[in-house]
Each structure stands twice: as structure tokens, then as C-alpha cells.
Design a protein around this motif. Sequence first.
Motif, short mmCIF file in Angstrom:
data_model
loop_
_atom_site.label_atom_id
_atom_site.label_comp_id
_atom_site.label_asym_id
_atom_site.label_seq_id
_atom_site.Cartn_x
_atom_site.Cartn_y
_atom_site.Cartn_z
N THR A 171 -7.73 9.45 -5.87
CA THR A 171 -7.97 8.00 -5.95
C THR A 171 -8.86 7.69 -7.16
O THR A 171 -8.66 6.68 -7.84
CB THR A 171 -8.62 7.45 -4.65
OG1 THR A 171 -9.82 8.16 -4.41
CG2 THR A 171 -7.69 7.59 -3.47
N PHE A 226 0.72 5.23 0.80
CA PHE A 226 -0.10 6.29 1.40
C PHE A 226 0.41 7.65 0.93
O PHE A 226 1.58 7.97 1.11
CB PHE A 226 -0.04 6.20 2.93
CG PHE A 226 -0.88 5.07 3.47
CD1 PHE A 226 -0.41 3.77 3.44
CD2 PHE A 226 -2.15 5.32 3.96
CE1 PHE A 226 -1.19 2.72 3.91
CE2 PHE A 226 -2.94 4.28 4.44
CZ PHE A 226 -2.46 2.98 4.40
N THR A 238 -7.74 3.86 -3.01
CA THR A 238 -8.86 3.98 -2.09
C THR A 238 -8.61 5.14 -1.13
O THR A 238 -7.46 5.56 -0.95
CB THR A 238 -9.02 2.67 -1.26
OG1 THR A 238 -10.06 2.85 -0.30
CG2 THR A 238 -7.74 2.29 -0.52
N THR A 239 -9.68 5.64 -0.52
CA THR A 239 -9.51 6.63 0.55
C THR A 239 -9.61 5.95 1.92
O THR A 239 -9.48 6.61 2.94
CB THR A 239 -10.60 7.74 0.47
OG1 THR A 239 -11.88 7.10 0.47
CG2 THR A 239 -10.43 8.59 -0.76
N ASP A 240 -9.82 4.65 1.92
CA ASP A 240 -10.03 3.91 3.17
C ASP A 240 -8.71 3.25 3.62
O ASP A 240 -8.30 2.21 3.09
CB ASP A 240 -11.12 2.86 2.93
CG ASP A 240 -11.38 2.02 4.17
OD1 ASP A 240 -10.90 2.43 5.26
OD2 ASP A 240 -12.00 0.96 4.06
N ALA A 241 -8.08 3.87 4.63
CA ALA A 241 -6.77 3.39 5.08
C ALA A 241 -6.84 1.94 5.56
O ALA A 241 -5.95 1.14 5.28
CB ALA A 241 -6.25 4.29 6.20
N ALA A 264 -6.75 -0.50 2.78
CA ALA A 264 -5.42 -0.52 2.14
C ALA A 264 -4.44 -1.36 2.98
O ALA A 264 -3.63 -2.12 2.44
CB ALA A 264 -4.89 0.90 1.98
N CYS A 307 -3.40 4.93 -1.42
CA CYS A 307 -4.39 5.47 -0.48
C CYS A 307 -4.13 6.97 -0.31
O CYS A 307 -2.99 7.37 -0.06
CB CYS A 307 -4.28 4.75 0.86
SG CYS A 307 -5.47 5.36 2.07
N SER A 310 0.86 -1.18 0.00
CA SER A 310 0.00 0.00 0.00
C SER A 310 0.90 1.24 0.00
O SER A 310 1.96 1.24 0.64
CB SER A 310 -0.94 0.01 1.21
OG SER A 310 -0.22 -0.29 2.39
#
Length: 437
Positions: free
Chosen positions: A40, A10, A71-74, A77, A33, A8
Motif C-alpha cells: 500500500t 482487495f 490502504t490496509t484498512d478494509a 476501503a 487494499c 475498492s
Amino acid sequence: MNNNPSISVFGLGYVGSVTAACLAKRGFQVVGCDISQAKTDQINSGVAPISEPGLDELISQQHEVGRIHATTDAASAIKASTISFICVGTPSTASGALDLRFVEGVSQQIADAIKEKKERHAIVFRSTMLPGSTRQLAERFFSEVSHLVDVFFYPEFLRQGAALADFEDPSLSAIGVLEVSQKTDSITGVLEKDTEVVLVESAELLKYSCNAFHAAKVAFANEIGRIGKAVGLDSSKVMHLLCQDDRLNISSYYLRPGTPFGGSCLPKDVSALCQKARSMGVAVPMLDSLLESNQRHLESLIERVEFSKTRRVLLVGLAFKAGTDDLRGSAMLELAASLLLRDFDVKIFDPDVAPRNLVGANQRFAAAKLPSLDSLLVSDLAVALKGERTTLVISKPCVEIVELKKLLGGDEEHHVIDVNGWADLKSIAPSYEGLCW
Ligand SMILES: NC(=O)c1ccc[n+]([C@@H]2O[C@H](COP(=O)([O-])OP(=O)(O)OC[C@H]3O[C@@H](n4cnc5c(N)ncnc54)[C@H](O)[C@@H]3O)[C@@H](O)[C@H]2O)c1
């Protein structure tokens, strides 16, 4: 079957989106992410979120073969990966200090997700951070899950505009670990070949040193450029020639922390160049600062001697560098004079220097700066060190290491200040410190 770990990334800005795309190209399954939905969405449509030559095509290809999404969802990820690269921004605050808000925010999210996931995870910080930051983040956010996480600091050296090529073939690769015993096995597949492993603080300082050095090079070239323009010549030609010298100029020479610069040329010539610039109304603040910086360095050496809490000091090495008796501009001569003024009992050992052989400007300089030189010089180190704890300030290896070892082995526990990093010194001195290490 793809045995590569999933990664992932970030932060999908200039560093993160290049990192994500290049890792996908190497065959890793990558999830990006970012808190920005727009970024994203772009990755998920096969479009680069930032402008960088070649990146659009690469993201489009990797998106097409299904190796990259975002994705924006940590938490999701983290769930989908075993290694996380942290590439969020580390901007400046209004006062110019480093703003760690984004790395702190992302660390909290990752720590929460790992608590849920309960599986081993490697966290690789690539955001530029000052020495001490990675360790602080590890202690503050990952101590509860320390049995599950491996934290690293892996500085990124890519240049915008050439980022894809730099990622593929970095100019430098070093990774920081929290303890020397920490293994890098969990991320072996993503490390460049021949990556140096150092402590996180060294890796953090390395990144800043590189950028400060680049900034110093640009400022230097521009100041020479302004002087050249003022005297009516093409300084780009001068700089081109300067770069032809890969022994003294474009090389590691003069890039070792140690003695302040000295000798008959550097102080005099820097001073004359600055004076010439001033006379033409050309501002050269960087060149102007060199002599002051050098003086500050000498003062830091004086402070080390003062902290050593001995009144007796023996300087080993006096001439401005090894293999000469030239005392002009010698920092050790300045040190001796300053210590005498501060009432230290100073002795000097330097087999290259014999006052009766000094002639001309060399002799005049020594007589003006240190009139008592003759009486300070010693030829017998054993006598000089006998009977009282002494601080030895060693600037050059002008004595055999075996002999020095014998002399330091007495009851006095002499203190050694190593000015230039004499490799064998640390292991033989009962009390040792390096000037810059
Ligand atoms: N730009 C360069 O050439 C370069 C080169 C080497 C190192 N660096 C360093 O790399 C870091 C990133 O630089 P950049 O230029 O890519 O920054 P950037 O501002 O372009 O991108 C940072 C991204 O992080 C995202 N972000 C912030 N908080 C987040 C969170 N909690 N979770 C996910 N994403 C989040 C932001 O939305 C943004 O998209 C900085 O520390 C920089 O100093 C930059």
C-alpha cells in the motif's frame, strides 16, 4: 463531475495492482487494499508493487491525478466504494487442493464493513476458485447482509507480461451470477462489452477449463516436440503447419463434449504414435492417456445407462459419426457390446447401417465386436419402443424430431440419454439427461 462509481480492489498482487491501475485509467476513483503495508505504501508513492511492463508509469500517472490510493484498512476501503473487486491469492495447499484462506479472510472483513456501512455494495470475485466456491462464500459470509450485497464471480484472463493490454482487451469475458434472475446493473460500468452472463459455477469452471486447456496445449506441443527431436526433425515447423489448419485444428471443432472419439483413424493413429514414442524411449504421458481417457468416457456412458434402471435399451445412431456407415472404432458399437455382456436387452436404430452393405475392414470389425448386429438392428422405432419403458441412447439425429416426439409421448415414459447435445431433444423427452450436461 465524475459519475463513475468508486471501486475498492482487495489484494494488490499481480492481478489486483493491474486491475486497480487500469480501472483508475478508465476514470474510476480506486482504493486498493492489501494486508501488506509495503504494497500500500508503494501505491501511495505512485510506484507499482509488482513488476509488469507499463504498470509503474500507469500507477505513477493515476497517483498524480489523485485517482488511486491504497490502504490496509478494509473498512475504510469499503466505506469509500460501492463496488469491490476481490483479487487476493488462491494458492495450493500442500496436498495440491485449493486454499481459500485469503478469500475467506477478505470476505469476513468485507461482510463486517458492510454491516457497519448499511448501504448497497457489489462484490466481484476475480480470484480463481473451483465451482461452488463463490456460492459457499456468499452463503457463509454474506447471508446476513444479502439484502445489501450483489455477489458475482468474474474470472480474470490476463497474462503476466501482457497484463495491461489483456485487461484493456480481454480474450474472453463472462460473469457468474448466483441466480439467473440476478441483474448486473450494479456493475454495468465495469463489465466488458458483450460479457456473457452465466451461473457462478459455470464461470468458475470456465476459468479452470481455460487454464487446463492452455496446459494441455503446451504439454501436447512439447510431446510432439520430443517425438520430432527423437526422429531427427524440427517439430516447431510441424506445429507451425498444424496451426495453419483453422478448420479442424485451431477451431471449435472437436471441442464439444459428447461421443467418445472413434472411427478408423483416431484410435489407430494415437496408438501407433504412442508405440513409436515408446520404442524410442520418449515419454509421452499425455498422448498415452488419450485412449484411456476415451475408454473412461465410454464407461461413464455405460454407467448412465445402468443408472437409468431399465433393462431395455435402444441405441439411436451406431456408426462412429453422422452420414457414414463406418463402424470401425464406433463407440456406440462398443457400448452395444458392453451392454449385451451386462445382460441388457439391446436394440439399434441407424438407417445408415445395413449389414449386407458392410464390406472389408468395416464388416470384419463389426463381425468381431458385435456378431449379433443383424438381429439387433430395427427399422421400426414404434415397434422397438412399444410395451416397456426403454432407455434411448441417442448419439445422432437419424430420425425426424416430430416422429420421435410422437413415439416418446406414449404411456411408457421412455428415458432419453442425449450423447451429443441435440438441441430439440430436451423439450420432447419425458425423462431426459445429457451425457455431459
Ligand atoms: N497472476 C495471474 O496471471 C493471474 C491471472 C488470472 C487470475 N489469477 C488469479 O487471481 C488471484 C490473485 O493472483 P495474484 O497472482 O495477483 O496473487 P498475488 O499473490 O500476487 O497477490 C495476492 C495479494 O492478496 C493480498 N491479500 C491476502 N489477503 C488479503 C486481505 N485479507 N485483504 C487484502 N489483501 C489481501 C496479498 O497480500 C497479496 O498482495 C489468484 O486467485 C489467481 O489464481 C492470477
